[in-house]
Design an enzyme around this catalytic site. Sequence first.
Site, PDB file in Angstrom:
ATOM      1  CG  ASP A  21      41.528   5.495 -47.322  1.00  0.00           C
ATOM      2  OD1 ASP A  21      40.309   5.710 -47.316  1.00  0.00           O
ATOM      3  OD2 ASP A  21      42.376   6.399 -47.422  1.00  0.00           O
TER       4      ASP A  21
ATOM      5  CG  PHE B  87      26.178  17.200 -53.683  1.00  0.00           C
ATOM      6  CD1 PHE B  87      25.873  16.770 -54.966  1.00  0.00           C
ATOM      7  CD2 PHE B  87      26.575  16.264 -52.742  1.00  0.00           C
ATOM      8  CE1 PHE B  87      25.993  15.425 -55.296  1.00  0.00           C
ATOM      9  CE2 PHE B  87      26.688  14.916 -53.065  1.00  0.00           C
ATOM     10  CZ  PHE B  87      26.393  14.498 -54.347  1.00  0.00           C
TER      11      PHE B  87
END
Length: 1207
Positions: free
Chosen positions: A416, A556
């Site tokens: 991760d 965004f």
Amino acid sequence: MTQYEPNSGTPLEILCAGEENWVDSRTVYIGHKEPPPGAEAYIPQRYPDNRIVSSKYTFWNFIPKNLFEQFRRIANFYFLIIFLVQLIIDTPTSPITSGLPLFFVITVTAIKQGYEDWLRHKADNAINQCPVHVIQHGNVVRKQSRKLRVGDIVLVKEDETFPCDLILLSTSREDGTCFVTTASLDGESSHKTYYAVQDTKAFNTEEEMDTLQATIECEQPQPDLYKFVGRINIYQDRDEPIARPLGSENLLLRGATLKNTEHIYAVAIYTGMETKMALNYQSKSQKRSAVEKSMNAYLIVYLCILISKALINTVLKYAWQADPNRDEPWYNERTETERQRHVLIRAFTDFLAFMVLFNYIIPVSMYVTVEMQKFLGSYFIMWDDEMFDEELGEGAQVNTSDLNEELGQVEYVFTDKTGTLTENNMEFIECCVDGHVYVPHAICNGQIMSGATGMDMIDSSPGAEGKEHEELFFRALCLCHTVQVKEEETVDGIKRGIHQGKATSFYISSSPDEVALVEGMKRLGFTYLRLKDNHMEVLNREDEIERFELLQVLNFDSVRRRMSVIVRSSTGEYFLFCKGADSSIFPRVVSGKVEQVRARVEHNAVEGLRTLCVAYKRLTHENYEEVCHRLNSAKLALQDRDKKLAEAYDVIERDFILLGATAVEDRLQDKAADTIESLHKAGMKVWVLTGDKMETAAATCYASKLFHRNTQILELTTKRTEEQSLHDVLFDLSRTVLRQQGGMTRDTFSGLSNEFQDYGLIIDGATLSAVMKPAQDDSSGNYKEIFLEICRNCSAVLCCRMAPLQKAQIVKMIKASKEHPITLAIGDGANDVSMILEAHVGIGIMGKEGRQAARNSDYAIPKFKHLKKMLLVHGHYYYIRIAELVQYFFYKNVCFIFPQFLYQFFCGFSQQPLYDTAYLTLYNISFTSLPILLYSLIEQHINMDILKRDPSLYRDIAKNSLLRWPIFIYWTFLGVFDAMVFFFGAFFLFDNTTFTSNGQLMTTNTQMMFGNWTFGTLVFTVLVFTVTLKLALDTHYWTWINHFVIWGSLLFYVIFSLLWGGIIWPFLNYQRMYYVFMQMLSSGPAWLSIILLIVVSLLPDVVKKVLFRALWPTTTERIQNADKLYKGHLSEFTPLSSLHAPPTRKRDETGQNHVHRRSESPPKKVMYAHLNSGPDYCTFRSFIRFENPRLSGAGYAYTAPGPETSV
């Protein structure tokens, strides 16, 4: 994804990571209230309760289920059968000899697994009994979490975790929003905004909530965290209900936490094992290591050997007994019943008796020893001081000791990003306005770092226009964001505030970058204060508060890669401020100092910093009206809303004036880059799987040396597949990769050469779903194979925007590929759990995001850097030790049982044992068990420091190399050779026997009484000494414990034999061993023969070792020889590269100079900085960033990624 149309009952199509299914919808009655009469039929449905179950056993099914799992092991099942045979028929040995060890193994394993499951039960109960607040008849009632039902209205207060999946109805904030952190779900610790349903946000009290009449229609549960489709029907006085769409922005997921909002009311729609979090959990299955699979394969071979031995002996017995004289000698007449028996039944009974006699060739005690070795060996990880973290006050943990040796076999590492590779802490580094660079000293998440007494800046005293641009730039960053200001509170026990000493408030946002930028601006004199009544307030350098009305936010998104705001200043001017990735800003700029800013952006991207560009334009009132019209018409569209919004944004965000750029760093964890580099050198492929944005993730990959300066980036993203079909993109990429290769696989070079083109692949979740989807027709072919082929030839792969289940699917896909590599997954959040459970080895990091990952993993470590020692040292040792243990066990049992087989040829196949029962039982349990157990716990064939310094040694043991068939066959043949030496050596030395006057059998040349027990004891003595000394020859790491155990075992054998044969034991019904051992040792030639036979047995192995070390040494053996030469101080002053076999192409050792950040700084000047603490004059210190931990180590220089990825 097909959205619901109002009042349509169409099912919903759900697509998650390649699985496509049609699902029905469910209807949820809010507060369990029936709809008004005539509205629609009321059909109550049954749903599971809110209980979470992660345990494997219950109190009732533990014994049967556990026994079933254990007897699935070939060896356990085999010994059960042998034990039953010994009970049923008359066999040469006692049932206790196989029953006792079997009972011991089963009990020890059951206790261990039962304890692990009890811990899981405990964790589940803690979650299921946690209290929740439910509204019933206008009152708040406390319930246990497990008693929640679908349709309950739940009250959740600040900092509480959502007990199930909820639809947000109303909040304590006037605008109907609430802020949530989903760290335990997708690893993002930032605050996200969720919205209440417009028509219910006015219901603010329990009484009002009780009057709400509404139903929710939504899809059935499915695992995609980011998708949700439904609608709410609200019944008011009118006949027709008001229908409102529901999307993922209204859905609060179980496991997320409410922040910065006093309380909310929400309705439960998915509970228990149907919540998205539970659907993303993989079930916990039993993991088996590669070594265990090898052991099972060898067992089958030995089973075949055993059956063939028993068959040969049975056939020969009946051939021998064909002569009537031999069939029933006078001393062994049969009973009447035996004569009556059918010959086939007799033969079968004999076959079983031979099986029991030879069954010791299958070593049951090997399983006991392996279990003990794994269990005790796991403590070495827990006791390792280097893997102890002072900050956490914790060391490594072992949750499953079954996989220790698998740590030495890893080929793929899936990690991760947020919180695993990085610290999840953004730090503002610098900004550049029109080519002038500004560097505030370290400030991070509101805490001013040590040494930040003042402010460091570079500035070239810009002229009037420059000054205006500079202030516009600072204002742009104070206004163009979605940050909220929160009054001071305690987070993780640390008081967080903006001012040092004066704790007032701090910033929170869905993006940690934005917080870092706003805090950076504060250090540079512009402070964002708050958003109040739609006005944003900014405190400027002169301590004046400026107010800007916030008119529009163009949010965004990952396709545009920028965000904008439109504001009106107090003077009435309209500004559009925009910030975004350089690749999405530069093409839209018409003026400004583009070249200077671009040079600075590229310079920062090289260093793995996250860069953003800032631009603006002024709007007239007419322009603004036109913009509003465009945006509103796009927002109201029901069809293709996203597409129309994108077109509107495209028209609005044009003709910018460039202001400057910023650089922010997500601090890598300490030594993360060094760890990844070591894993690469050890031959492992590292994949980063993250839910994060592509640009961010790519920047981290450069910083952590996953991608290098010369890595060519291949993109397989939604952006590319929109321009070209997926089919074309995949074939383009595979052509690129394979053309470069010229038919050679990457493993041929495996990081040894710089001339070999390095590829890095970037793929996102949506494209991965398309790749994984099974082909509908044959023409499209199977994309999965092409994708795997591309991945195989990439040194590193980055997967971004991944759902938790997609992470698991990637791991599963690699596991199932044709090489069947060993995979390891490492992560720190609940979003990594399914990947951790899917991989062969799962490692959890005890991070900031809760302990789910650490709880569900096989091993838990405090920091990513500890993975290096875990694999390169512990994994290497564990594998070496267990490989020797397995081979040695089979070897010593061949040595043990083969003489028994040969003996049958000399005793008329009468199933006469060669050894006494005590020797048969104790051989594996006590005479030869401790030395190998100790060897398998403390052997170190190479010094620990060398293993850490030279990761390539890990390749020597890759792909289960020490348990391959040739090595196994060598050990087996060695065992057979030794057994023949013992048996025939003893046989020929005592060949000429005569009767003495009193009728005893004596050997003429030794004057020793000689019978079958003496012969067996002689063979057994040579056997015990040979196998123990063989282990002593294989030991490299001698301690006093080794000496004690090896020589102690031999001494114990001698003392036991003297006692066993020297005393008449009253509980025995036979005294066949009486005085045998003493009689044997009283003869001089017996001593000579024992010594001679031991030497002859060990000689071939010693000769082979000496020859191979001299002529064909492995890297490991070279280092061992050198270490002996340097008396164990090799690790201090020897260049290890000189000890490797010369590679075909030399690794480039030169030209890796340290890169110094800010290497081409603009001119240094002094500047007056206005701070709360008063004036402060200081110059820019050129060494300001050299304390950065990322710059220690091998210091690579990186250029920006290729044209496709702008970081």
